[in-house]
Design a protein around this motif. Structure first.
Motif, PDB file in Angstrom:
ATOM      1  N   ALA A 162       0.832  -1.198   0.000  1.00  0.00           N
ATOM      2  CA  ALA A 162       0.000   0.000   0.000  1.00  0.00           C
ATOM      3  C   ALA A 162       0.870   1.253   0.000  1.00  0.00           C
ATOM      4  CB  ALA A 162      -0.926   0.001   1.205  1.00  0.00           C
ATOM      5  N   LEU A 163       1.890   1.267   0.820  1.00  0.00           N
ATOM      6  CA  LEU A 163       2.777   2.431   0.873  1.00  0.00           C
ATOM      7  C   LEU A 163       3.567   2.584  -0.427  1.00  0.00           C
ATOM      8  CD1 LEU A 163       3.939   2.176   4.579  1.00  0.00           C
ATOM      9  CD2 LEU A 163       2.593   4.031   3.564  1.00  0.00           C
ATOM     10  N   ASP A 164       3.952   1.468  -1.033  1.00  0.00           N
ATOM     11  CA  ASP A 164       4.618   1.542  -2.341  1.00  0.00           C
ATOM     12  C   ASP A 164       3.700   2.189  -3.374  1.00  0.00           C
ATOM     13  OD1 ASP A 164       6.925   0.361  -1.386  1.00  0.00           O
ATOM     14  OD2 ASP A 164       6.444  -1.649  -2.129  1.00  0.00           O
ATOM     15  N   SER A 165       2.440   1.760  -3.382  1.00  0.00           N
ATOM     16  CA  SER A 165       1.466   2.327  -4.324  1.00  0.00           C
ATOM     17  C   SER A 165       1.223   3.809  -4.042  1.00  0.00           C
ATOM     18  CB  SER A 165       0.150   1.567  -4.247  1.00  0.00           C
ATOM     19  OG  SER A 165       0.302   0.237  -4.661  1.00  0.00           O
ATOM     20  N   ALA A 166       1.178   4.161  -2.756  1.00  0.00           N
ATOM     21  CA  ALA A 166       0.958   5.556  -2.381  1.00  0.00           C
ATOM     22  C   ALA A 166       2.124   6.433  -2.836  1.00  0.00           C
ATOM     23  CB  ALA A 166       0.759   5.668  -0.877  1.00  0.00           C
ATOM     24  N   ARG A 167       3.339   5.923  -2.705  1.00  0.00           N
ATOM     25  CA  ARG A 167       4.515   6.693  -3.168  1.00  0.00           C
ATOM     26  C   ARG A 167       4.471   6.890  -4.684  1.00  0.00           C
ATOM     27  NH1 ARG A 167       7.063   2.742   0.226  1.00  0.00           N
ATOM     28  NH2 ARG A 167       7.368   3.587   2.331  1.00  0.00           N
ATOM     29  N   GLN A 168       4.073   5.826  -5.394  1.00  0.00           N
ATOM     30  CA  GLN A 168       3.961   5.932  -6.844  1.00  0.00           C
ATOM     31  C   GLN A 168       2.897   6.960  -7.236  1.00  0.00           C
ATOM     32  OE1 GLN A 168       5.858   4.627  -9.166  1.00  0.00           O
ATOM     33  NE2 GLN A 168       4.630   5.457 -10.861  1.00  0.00           N
ATOM     34  N   ALA A 169       1.746   6.920  -6.541  1.00  0.00           N
ATOM     35  CA  ALA A 169       0.686   7.885  -6.817  1.00  0.00           C
ATOM     36  C   ALA A 169       1.165   9.308  -6.544  1.00  0.00           C
ATOM     37  CB  ALA A 169      -0.549   7.570  -5.967  1.00  0.00           C
ATOM     38  N   GLU A 170       1.914   9.473  -5.475  1.00  0.00           N
ATOM     39  CA  GLU A 170       2.420  10.804  -5.124  1.00  0.00           C
ATOM     40  C   GLU A 170       3.342  11.350  -6.218  1.00  0.00           C
ATOM     41  OE1 GLU A 170       4.798  12.740  -1.347  1.00  0.00           O
ATOM     42  OE2 GLU A 170       3.305  11.170  -1.011  1.00  0.00           O
ATOM     43  N   LYS A 171       4.197  10.486  -6.752  1.00  0.00           N
ATOM     44  CA  LYS A 171       5.094  10.897  -7.839  1.00  0.00           C
ATOM     45  C   LYS A 171       4.299  11.300  -9.074  1.00  0.00           C
ATOM     46  CE  LYS A 171       9.018   7.930  -6.541  1.00  0.00           C
ATOM     47  NZ  LYS A 171       9.809   6.738  -6.942  1.00  0.00           N
ATOM     48  N   GLU A 172       3.290  10.497  -9.403  1.00  0.00           N
ATOM     49  CA  GLU A 172       2.487  10.776 -10.595  1.00  0.00           C
ATOM     50  C   GLU A 172       1.734  12.091 -10.458  1.00  0.00           C
ATOM     51  OE1 GLU A 172       1.680   6.052 -11.664  1.00  0.00           O
ATOM     52  OE2 GLU A 172       0.184   7.227 -10.578  1.00  0.00           O
ATOM     53  N   ILE A 173       1.149  12.326  -9.294  1.00  0.00           N
ATOM     54  CA  ILE A 173       0.380  13.553  -9.077  1.00  0.00           C
ATOM     55  C   ILE A 173       1.308  14.769  -9.068  1.00  0.00           C
ATOM     56  CG2 ILE A 173      -1.083  14.788  -7.428  1.00  0.00           C
ATOM     57  CD1 ILE A 173      -2.170  11.969  -6.613  1.00  0.00           C
ATOM     58  N   SER A 174       2.460  14.621  -8.434  1.00  0.00           N
ATOM     59  CA  SER A 174       3.435  15.724  -8.406  1.00  0.00           C
ATOM     60  C   SER A 174       3.920  16.083  -9.799  1.00  0.00           C
ATOM     61  CB  SER A 174       4.642  15.346  -7.526  1.00  0.00           C
ATOM     62  OG  SER A 174       4.250  15.170  -6.187  1.00  0.00           O
ATOM     63  N   ALA A 175       3.955  15.078 -10.686  1.00  0.00           N
ATOM     64  CA  ALA A 175       4.399  15.306 -12.059  1.00  0.00           C
ATOM     65  C   ALA A 175       3.269  15.812 -12.956  1.00  0.00           C
ATOM     66  CB  ALA A 175       4.987  14.021 -12.628  1.00  0.00           C
ATOM     67  N   GLY A 176       2.085  16.027 -12.374  1.00  0.00           N
ATOM     68  CA  GLY A 176       0.967  16.546 -13.148  1.00  0.00           C
ATOM     69  C   GLY A 176       0.141  15.490 -13.849  1.00  0.00           C
ATOM     70  N   ASN A 177       0.318  14.227 -13.453  1.00  0.00           N
ATOM     71  CA  ASN A 177      -0.409  13.123 -14.101  1.00  0.00           C
ATOM     72  C   ASN A 177      -1.521  12.607 -13.196  1.00  0.00           C
ATOM     73  OD1 ASN A 177       1.367  13.181 -16.335  1.00  0.00           O
ATOM     74  ND2 ASN A 177       2.874  11.987 -15.186  1.00  0.00           N
ATOM     75  N   TYR A 178      -2.442  13.485 -12.830  1.00  0.00           N
ATOM     76  CA  TYR A 178      -3.544  13.109 -11.945  1.00  0.00           C
ATOM     77  C   TYR A 178      -4.572  12.298 -12.727  1.00  0.00           C
ATOM     78  CZ  TYR A 178      -7.382  13.568  -8.589  1.00  0.00           C
ATOM     79  OH  TYR A 178      -8.398  13.310  -7.704  1.00  0.00           O
ATOM     80  N   LYS A 179      -4.906  11.114 -12.226  1.00  0.00           N
ATOM     81  CA  LYS A 179      -5.770  10.185 -12.947  1.00  0.00           C
ATOM     82  C   LYS A 179      -7.249  10.338 -12.639  1.00  0.00           C
ATOM     83  CE  LYS A 179      -2.237   6.535 -13.221  1.00  0.00           C
ATOM     84  NZ  LYS A 179      -1.905   5.144 -12.828  1.00  0.00           N
TER      85      LYS A 179
END
Length: 470
Positions: free
Chosen positions: A53-70
């Motif tokens: 879960a924390l791995d997925s959360a870190r990945q989501a954080e990177k994506e959102i920070s990069a402007g790739n909000y899903k």
């Protein structure tokens, strides 16, 4: 631990993540800390997958920070019922026989949530093989209702109900064969939606009775349920029962406006043998809808008199067929309650089953006819206040009546017809939630959701909250 963050709805926390006011890692770690504390009281989780879960959360954080909000699920942590497959992870069906089962594929609903950026925190407790309604599981222990830990949470999706009601999952999915989304949602004070049969793929979900099974949202709010349905709905060629029907817009029309709405009431079946406090609350909510411009019309559905027999003949026969081999080779590995039901299912003949399908076809035709006269039907979800764990009887107006029979009495018809049905909180009776059920036309989930929003906007629960909430 941020308790206020835990109490937010899924769409509320999604807005905070989108606006970068909180990070997916913060939200997930906060939830995991709370699960560690709360699960000792609710037993809602069978397994917690903190590391992934924390791995997925870190990945989501990177994506959102990069402007790739899903979208709305991106970075939001949630858990799923433990009969919904996760690729390369154990899915137990809350059973001894499948305690080490590992799927090679995600269920379609898992895949769609994963693609939407959801963070999975684990798998939720349930009645063994989804064949029961008290969630008193012999292999993984009883689930406790967050409103009163001595009471049943309903089932079979009892862990799902307890997790969302206690705020240890922001939202979730249940499965529903005779009411297993709506029963625990009603008992735990949640919104629970069984979509139209074929609206949501069942691929990768362990079956109970294939012509009756559904997958759908269990949520803190109607908006959350609508967002979940929008994410998981749609055709899937891997599920032969999945309908190739366009997915509607379930979120933008949620305004709670019911002026001109025609509400159908069936007095002969859906208001027969209903405990007084439950009936009072449902009729009050209907009166409130009338004050907002809806009209009420009584409708007749004569074939409902056969519904309970048809439901049992269908579900018992199909479930027993699915588990026939294990019943022949290792019956002692089933819990005593469901072993009895599988044995009972073996007694139905082909004639019984086929006659039930003929009666089912007539029931569907009568529901369709009634829903030409009105927009939705409204009924109680459960006719009683949830009993204590271990009780096999319920109190209905001072009479002790069978728990299982009365649990599925009002929910089963929508599985037989495949029509969409949703429960929303209508208020509290004896300190426990009471659910109001809304049944709609096939694939008209948007209208069902909007009527639910109208009831939700009445704030029938006031400021009350479960005792096992943060």
């Amino acid at each position: 631990m941020d308790k206020d963050l835990l109490k937010k709805t899924m769409t509320e926390v999604a807005g905070l993540i989108k606006d970068k006011k909180v990070s997916p890692v913060e939200v997930t770690q906060n939830l995991l800390d709370y699960i560690d504390e709360s699960n000792k009281k609710t037993n809602a989780y069978i397994s917690v997958t903190a590391e992934s879960a924390l791995d997925s959360a870190r990945q989501a954080e990177k994506e959102i920070s990069a402007g790739n909000y899903k979208g709305v699920f991106h970075g939001v942590p949630l858990a799923l019922k433990d009969n919904i497959y996760f690729k390369n992870e154990v899915t137990t069906m809350a059973s001894k026989i499948h305690k080490d089962f590992v799927s090679e594929e995600d269920a379609t609903v898992t895949e769609r949530l994963r693609d939407a950026g959801a963070v999975f925190t684990g798998k939720l407790n349930m009645h063994e093989y989804a064949w029961g309604i008290d969630n008193n599981n012999p292999h993984f222990g009883a689930v406790h209702n967050p409103w009163n830990p001595d009471r049943v949470p309903g089932g079979s999706s009892g862990g799902s109900g307890a997790a969302v009601a206690s705020h240890s999952s922001y939202t979730t999915l249940g499965t529903d064969t005779a009411g297993s989304i709506r029963i625990p949602s009603s008992a735990c004070g949640l919104v629970g939606l069984k979509p139209t049969h074929g609206r949501v793929s069942k691929f990768g979900v362990f079956p109970l009775a294939w012509t009756l099974d559904h997958v759908g949202p269990m949520a803190k709010s109607v908006a959350d349920a609508a967002a979940m349905l929008a994410t998981i709905a749609g055709f899937d060629p891997r599920d032969p029962t999945c309908a190739n029907v366009p997915v509607g817009d379930y979120t933008s029309g949620l305004n709670g406006q019911v002026k001109g709405l025609k509400i159908g009431i069936n007095e002969e079946y859906f208001f027969k043998n209903v405990d007084g406090p439950v009936e009072k609350l449902i009729r009050e909510r209907i009166a409130d809808l009338e004050k907002q411009g809806a009209t009420v019309k009584k409708v007749s559905i004569p074939s409902l008199r056969n519904a309970e027999w048809v439901e049992l003949a269908t579900s018992l026969s199909e479930a027993s067929a699915i588990h026939h081999h294990d019943m022949q080779t290792r019956p002692e590995d089933f819990g005593a309650d469901i072993r009895f039901l599988f044995e009972l299912g073996e007694l139905f003949t082909a004639v019984d089953y086929l006659q039930a399908q003929q009666a089912r076809r007539q029931l569907k035709a009568e529901f369709d006819a009634a829903l030409q006269e009105v927009d939705v039907l409204i009924a109680p979800t459960l006719p009683f206040i949830p009993p204590n764990i271990g009780d096999d009887k319920v109190n209905i107006n001072g009479k002790q009546m069978d728990f299982i029979e009365n649990c599925i009495r009002f929910t089963g018809p929508s599985n037989l017809t495949g029509l969409p049905a949703m429960t929303v909180p209508a208020g509290l009776g004896d300190g426990m939630p009471v659910g109001l059920q809304i049944i709609g036309r096939a694939f008209d989930e948007a209208r069902v959701l909007n009527v639910g929003k109208a009831v939700e906007d009445m704030k029938p629960m006031g400021d009350k909250s479960p005792v096992l909430a943060p």
